[in-house]
Structures are given as structure tokens and as C-alpha cells.
Write an enzyme that holds these catalytic residues in place. Structure first.
Site, mmCIF file in Angstrom:
data_model
loop_
_atom_site.group_PDB
_atom_site.id
_atom_site.type_symbol
_atom_site.label_atom_id
_atom_site.label_comp_id
_atom_site.label_asym_id
_atom_site.label_seq_id
_atom_site.Cartn_x
_atom_site.Cartn_y
_atom_site.Cartn_z
ATOM 1 N N CYS A 85 6.516 -7.084 7.120
ATOM 2 C CA CYS A 85 7.652 -6.569 7.889
ATOM 3 C C CYS A 85 8.079 -7.626 8.889
ATOM 4 O O CYS A 85 7.244 -8.306 9.483
ATOM 5 C CB CYS A 85 7.247 -5.288 8.626
ATOM 6 S SG CYS A 85 8.607 -4.551 9.567
ATOM 7 N N CYS B 212 1.425 -2.770 15.621
ATOM 8 C CA CYS B 212 1.386 -2.424 14.192
ATOM 9 C C CYS B 212 0.675 -3.496 13.379
ATOM 10 O O CYS B 212 1.004 -4.678 13.458
ATOM 11 C CB CYS B 212 2.814 -2.245 13.680
ATOM 12 S SG CYS B 212 2.918 -1.971 11.903
ATOM 13 N N GLU C 164 0.819 -1.196 0.000
ATOM 14 C CA GLU C 164 0.000 0.000 0.000
ATOM 15 C C GLU C 164 0.859 1.254 0.000
ATOM 16 O O GLU C 164 1.957 1.275 0.549
ATOM 17 C CB GLU C 164 -0.913 -0.013 1.226
ATOM 18 C CG GLU C 164 -1.954 -1.099 1.108
ATOM 19 C CD GLU C 164 -2.680 -1.382 2.402
ATOM 20 O OE1 GLU C 164 -3.840 -1.780 2.334
ATOM 21 O OE2 GLU C 164 -2.097 -1.201 3.475
HETATM 22 N N1 SAH Z 1 9.028 0.364 9.859
HETATM 23 C C1 SAH Z 1 9.320 1.737 9.981
HETATM 24 C C2 SAH Z 1 8.508 2.596 9.055
HETATM 25 C C3 SAH Z 1 7.058 2.239 8.865
HETATM 26 S S1 SAH Z 1 5.967 2.458 10.242
HETATM 27 C C4 SAH Z 1 9.147 2.199 11.413
HETATM 28 O O1 SAH Z 1 8.593 1.458 12.211
HETATM 29 O O2 SAH Z 1 9.625 3.289 11.714
HETATM 30 C C5 SAH Z 1 5.664 4.194 10.232
HETATM 31 C C6 SAH Z 1 5.228 4.759 11.566
HETATM 32 O O3 SAH Z 1 3.891 4.342 11.911
HETATM 33 C C7 SAH Z 1 6.134 4.309 12.694
HETATM 34 O O4 SAH Z 1 6.514 5.354 13.557
HETATM 35 C C8 SAH Z 1 5.246 3.326 13.379
HETATM 36 O O5 SAH Z 1 5.687 3.107 14.654
HETATM 37 C C9 SAH Z 1 3.889 3.984 13.270
HETATM 38 N N2 SAH Z 1 2.784 3.088 13.614
HETATM 39 C C10 SAH Z 1 2.729 1.745 13.454
HETATM 40 N N3 SAH Z 1 1.558 1.250 13.951
HETATM 41 C C11 SAH Z 1 0.861 2.296 14.432
HETATM 42 C C12 SAH Z 1 -0.430 2.431 15.041
HETATM 43 N N4 SAH Z 1 -1.231 1.382 15.223
HETATM 44 N N5 SAH Z 1 -0.831 3.676 15.407
HETATM 45 C C13 SAH Z 1 -0.041 4.747 15.174
HETATM 46 N N6 SAH Z 1 1.162 4.675 14.599
HETATM 47 C C14 SAH Z 1 1.626 3.471 14.219
HETATM 48 FE FE1 SF4 Z 2 7.561 -3.001 10.934
HETATM 49 FE FE2 SF4 Z 2 5.308 -1.896 11.758
HETATM 50 FE FE3 SF4 Z 2 7.334 -2.120 13.439
HETATM 51 FE FE4 SF4 Z 2 7.479 -0.358 11.408
HETATM 52 S S1 SF4 Z 2 6.056 -0.300 13.110
HETATM 53 S S2 SF4 Z 2 9.061 -1.822 12.080
HETATM 54 S S3 SF4 Z 2 6.321 -1.481 9.819
HETATM 55 S S4 SF4 Z 2 6.223 -3.831 12.504
#
Ligand code: SAH
Ligand code: SF4
Length: 356
Positions: free
Chosen positions: A115, A122, A94
Site C-alpha cells: 500500500c 499499519c 492475504e
Molecule cells: N486501506 C484501507 C483498507 C484496508 S485497512 C483503509 O485504510 O481503510 C482496513 C482497516 O484496518 C482500516 O480501518 C485500518 O485503519 C485498520 N488497521 C490498520 N492497521 C491496524 C492496526 N494495527 N490495528 C487495528 N486496525 C488497523
Molecule cells: Fe494502506 Fe494500511 Fe493505511 Fe489502509 S491502513 S491505507 S492498508 S497503510
């Protein structure tokens, strides 16, 4: 996309020039090809009026010219649009286009299918890792969405910013993300500025230590907790690389003058939203080089954590500002179509509901 041929959308201009030269073509043809693809977003070769048939035939035979296919898209009430992109091998990822003031249009892109990091908050993390995306597939998200916008919305549409905050841990796919970033910066191509690109990482220490070797874009660290026990509960990676090791690695990131590292902090109700969490952050972060970006936790089906109240997030933000930090709160966008942070998961049981 074909697994056997390299994507044409994975070459820097210099690499394409070298390639054409090595194959007996004029070097300048690369500039023209580059212009059609990365400036005009014209992928139909029959329109490449100044490129010879010989070169077109050579490119068609040698490279994969397919773009990720937009198999679905959905528009949120706030203007955010989510795209589901097919990669030609039945995998989908996406990308999310997020509009803001001053004609800013940020594309949140994916770096992997799923991931491997498995953060417990997440949605993507629950999928596990299927595979890395190739450079062509990462750049292809930008190209496919730009083309879609130009065809359907506005012939001049331009995505002005990129954040690597879609599915995947970008530093786990270091080489492909690095090459894709070079292409986003390429002056005769997409030509985004270094400050228009943000790479977000969960804290892969060995790769953070290699960032000297990466184009100098904005770096965001997904911190989410100021204490090891909470961070480990949220992010299993903290077992391998705890806060001490993470911050030792962050010190090696080359920072240009007046630049900051952004720390993302998901505020989760009754978990990391207490006074002692604020105190812990203040101990960890240097006010001069740190920005804190609070993300109110976004719930998704089966999520085990809860969103905080607006008042709680405001209090958390004010407290950090009072202690000298630049601190913002990310406005949740696209939540009605599960396009907000952490909600991305390539699964569309509700496909028909959102089709437009
Ligand atoms: N894997 C990388 C980039 C993708 S996630 C990382 O973790 O940094 C992008 C952002 O979305 C990250 O800061 C992640 O922690 C946040 N994120 C993931 N799940 C979330 C949720 N349920 N609510 C709010 N932010 C979330
Ligand atoms: Fe992976 Fe989601 Fe953790 Fe980012 S926040 S490292 S996408 S599992």
C-alpha cells in the site's frame, strides 16, 4: 496469473456475452460459462458439460484462466482463517475469512500488493506499494477461497460478505476495484447484495468524489483521529487531504435512505483515546448518518503504538453512545495468526509453524 492475457474472471455477464457474440458464438453460452464459474465454482473445463469444445478452446486461447494459488493457510483459535495467495508473478497477498453468527462468513480481501499510503500504525503500510491487483486477481481471491472451502470444509460453503479491508487502498486502484465489485454484485454470478460489501478507504478525496460512479456498496472511512495534528501523525494522507477536505468530499457520497457511513476509529493507548477526542468526533460527525466502529489497536512485531485497555475502549464507546451515536467495537479476530486488522503483511518466516 499471466500479465499478457486478460483474466476470464474479470468480465461482467454482459461483457462476456458481447465477447462471445463478436467472436461468432451464441450469446447464451456466456450464461452457461458464467454459471459454471460463478455459481458452481467449477473451474475444470472438462466438467462444463453444456459448453462446446470450440468455446472452451477459444476461452483457453484467449484468456488467462488461472486462479490465485493458496500457498498457505492458517486457522486461528477463533475460527478466522488466513490465506496467503500467490499471484503467479512471485507476489502474494492475504485474504482472511471471518465467521460470525447466522452462517455469516466474511472475506476480507486485498486490493493491492502492499500500500502506498503508509499509515504509521499499519503493518501493510510499512511495505510500500508493489503494484495494483487486477480485477481478475481481486475476484480470484473470492473464487479461490470459495473453492478451497468447498473442497476442504463444506461442499455448500458460501462467503456471504466482502470487506475491502485487506492489503491496499481500494480507491487507489479505483477502476479494478469497481469492476470487481460489479462482478461480486452480478445477479447471475456471485450475486452478493449491495449491503454485503463494504469498501474501506483511508480518505483519498478525489476518488471519494468519484463514488457517484461506483456501485452503491457500504462505505467505511478510516478516520482514526478527530484532530488534524493526530491524524497527520497516523496517516500521512492527511497532509494532502485534511479533515476539512475529507468531510467536504464525504458530503458528495450518494447515500440511499437509511444508510450510514461507517467511520473506523483505531483506539490507540494514550494517543487518541481522550475526552477531547470524543468531543472532536462529536463535532465532526452527524449522528443521523454516521456509525462509529472502534478498532482497538492491534499490535504487531515492531509496532510503535500500544493497544488500549478493554475498559478504555468500553468508556470511549459508552461516551459516544450517550451522545447519540451508533457505536460498535470490532472484536479482534485472528490476532494469534497475525490476521487481524492492520497485521497483514505477506511475509512468512514462520511458515512451518502454522502449516496445517
Ligand atoms: N486501506 C484501507 C483498507 C484496508 S485497512 C483503509 O485504510 O481503510 C482496513 C482497516 O484496518 C482500516 O480501518 C485500518 O485503519 C485498520 N488497521 C490498520 N492497521 C491496524 C492496526 N494495527 N490495528 C487495528 N486496525 C488497523
Ligand atoms: Fe494502506 Fe494500511 Fe493505511 Fe489502509 S491502513 S491505507 S492498508 S497503510
Amino acid at each position: 496469473m499471466s500479465a499478457t492475457k486478460r483474466s476470464l474472471y474479470s468480465f461482467t455477464l454482459e461483457e462476456l456475452q458481447d465477447h462471445l457474440k463478436e467472436n461468432g458464438f451464441a450469446k447464451f453460452a456466456a450464461d452457461q460459462v458464467y454459471n459454471w464459474i460463478f455459481k458452481r465454482y467449477t473451474f475444470d473445463m472438462s466438467e462444463w458439460s453444456n459448453v462446446s469444445k470450440k468455446i472452451k478452446d477459444h476461452l483457453t486461447e484467449t484468456f488467462d484462466l488461472s486462479l490465485p494459488k493458496i500457498v498457505w493457510n492458517g486457522l486461528s483459535t477463533d475460527g478466522t482463517r488466513k490465506y496467503l495467495l500467490g499471484m503467479g508473478d512471485s507476489n502474494t497477498v492475504e485474504a482472511v475469512a471471518i465467521p460470525a453468527k447466522n452462517k455469516r462468513l466474511t472475506l476480507c480481501i486485498s486490493s493491492q500488493v502492499g500500500c502506498a499510503i503508509g499509515c504509521t500504525f499499519c503493518h501493510t503500510g510499512t511495505m510500500g506499494l508493489t503494484r495494483h491487483l487486477t480485477t481478475g486477481e481481486i475476484v480470484g481471491q473470492y473464487l479461490a477461497v470459495t473453492k478451497w472451502l468447498r473442497d476442504k470444509v463444506d461442499a455448500e460453503a458460501r462467503l456471504t460478505n466482502i470487506v475491502y479491508m485487506g492489503q491496499g487502498e481500494p480507491l487507489h486502484n479505483f477502476e479494478n476495484v469497481k469492476q470487481a465489485t460489479r462482478l461480486f454484485l452480478e445477479e447471475q454470478g456471485i450475486a452478493l447484495g449491495q449491503r454485503k460489501i463494504t469498501l474501506s478507504t483511508s480518505g483519498l478525496v478525489p476518488q471519494i468524489e468519484k463514488l457517484q460512479d461506483f456501485p452503491p456498496v457500504n462505505i467505511a472511512i478510516s478516520l482514526h483521529a478527530a484532530h488534524n495534528n493526530i491524524r497527520t501523525e497516523l496517516m500521512p494522507i492527511n497532509k494532502a487531504y485534511d479533515l476539512q477536505r475529507l468531510f467536504d468530499a464525504i458530503k458528495t457520497i450518494p447515500l440511499k435512505a437509511h444508510r450510514f457511513i461507517t467511520y473506523e476509529y483505531i483506539v490507540i493507548a494514550d494517543l487518541n483515546d481522550r475526552q477531547e477526542d470524543i468531543d472532536g468526533l462529536c463535532e465532526l460527525l452527524d449522528t443521523k448518518v454516521s456509525k462509529v466502529n472502534l478498532i482497538p489497536f492491534n499490535e504487531y512485531p515492531e509496532s510503535k503504538f500500544k493497544s488500549p485497555s478493554g475498559a478504555k475502549v468500553e468508556w470511549f464507546q459508552e461516551s459516544l453512545i450517550n451522545r447519540g451515536y451508533i457505536c460498535t467495537t470490532r472484536i479482534t479476530k485472528g490476532a494469534d495468526i497475525l490476521a487481524a486488522c492492520g497485521q497483514l503483511k505477506s511475509e512468512h518466516d514462520k511458515l512451518n509453524l502454522w502449516d496445517d
